[in-house]
Design a protein around this motif. Sequence first.
Motif, PDB file in Angstrom:
ATOM      1  N   GLN A  41       0.823  -1.206   0.000  1.00 54.11           N
ATOM      2  CA  GLN A  41       0.000   0.000   0.000  1.00 54.11           C
ATOM      3  C   GLN A  41       0.861   1.262   0.000  1.00 54.11           C
ATOM      4  OE1 GLN A  41      -3.197   0.126  -0.567  1.00 54.11           O
ATOM      5  NE2 GLN A  41      -3.325  -2.110  -0.621  1.00 54.11           N
ATOM      6  N   GLU A  42       1.958   1.227   0.742  1.00 51.86           N
ATOM      7  CA  GLU A  42       2.864   2.379   0.768  1.00 51.86           C
ATOM      8  C   GLU A  42       3.466   2.632  -0.615  1.00 51.86           C
ATOM      9  OE1 GLU A  42       7.061   3.770   2.900  1.00 51.86           O
ATOM     10  OE2 GLU A  42       6.088   1.891   3.485  1.00 51.86           O
ATOM     11  N   PRO A  48       1.096   4.425  -8.433  1.00 51.13           N
ATOM     12  CA  PRO A  48      -0.299   3.947  -8.456  1.00 51.13           C
ATOM     13  C   PRO A  48      -0.603   2.971  -9.588  1.00 51.13           C
ATOM     14  CG  PRO A  48      -0.149   6.252  -9.130  1.00 51.13           C
ATOM     15  CD  PRO A  48       1.190   5.890  -8.589  1.00 51.13           C
ATOM     16  N   GLY A  49       0.226   2.936 -10.612  1.00 51.92           N
ATOM     17  CA  GLY A  49      -0.013   2.015 -11.712  1.00 51.92           C
ATOM     18  C   GLY A  49       0.574   0.633 -11.505  1.00 51.92           C
TER      19      GLY A  49
END
Length: 234
Positions: A41-42, A48-49
């Motif tokens: 998640q970090e 983000p891709g």
Amino acid sequence: MNPTEQSWSLTALSPEIAVTCHEAPPISDPALERGIEAIWQETLQKHPGLYNGRVFCLSGLAETALTGFWCEYRWVLAQMRSAELGARLKLRSLAVTALLICPDGVVLGRRNPSSLYLPGFWQGVPAGSVEARTGDETIDLRAQLLKELEEEVGLSDGVSVSGPFLACEHDTTHIVDIGFAIHAGQDFAAIKAAWRARANDEYDALECHPWHEIAPLTSRVLPTTRALLERLAP
């Protein structure tokens, strides 16, 4: 330590090497799973891709045979980012790489500064994890290498592959590179034009060096590339 100064573990390979797959070991420890997910998640916040695909990890490595299993990419990422999680996961993820040899010499690429793995270092091209691209369990190292060549350099034809010649294991991340040679009929100008027109952003620069100029470069390339240069020098 700078990775170009390290001596990673080398294993000579047969060009006819066999690759077999078995079921992945389960992660039954909730704390381990939480640690993996926290790193995932970090990292997604910055990239983000990023896609959590399946990558191949080794359980056995010998001259004539590779054995392993498919696992989630986020497991491998957690091992790269955390020594504590890496000591528990003990993954040896598999990657393919090559020396791209053209009429003008050997092509090297500089990994993009934004890369998750070894940013800014020079290496033979292409290079990438062995991924499950078609949804089945078939592992074709040469097909994987040619797909990486198309994505990272923009070449899809006019080439031939030889090898594999060796496996080189990163002493810290335990990523295992399988080294090949790719012979291209195009000159470097055509290769660079294809890279600029069609490739992704894996490399931010390409260079080509004739064989007689290779020796001084071995100190600035990653160990797998150095081993391939020494193995394949005419």
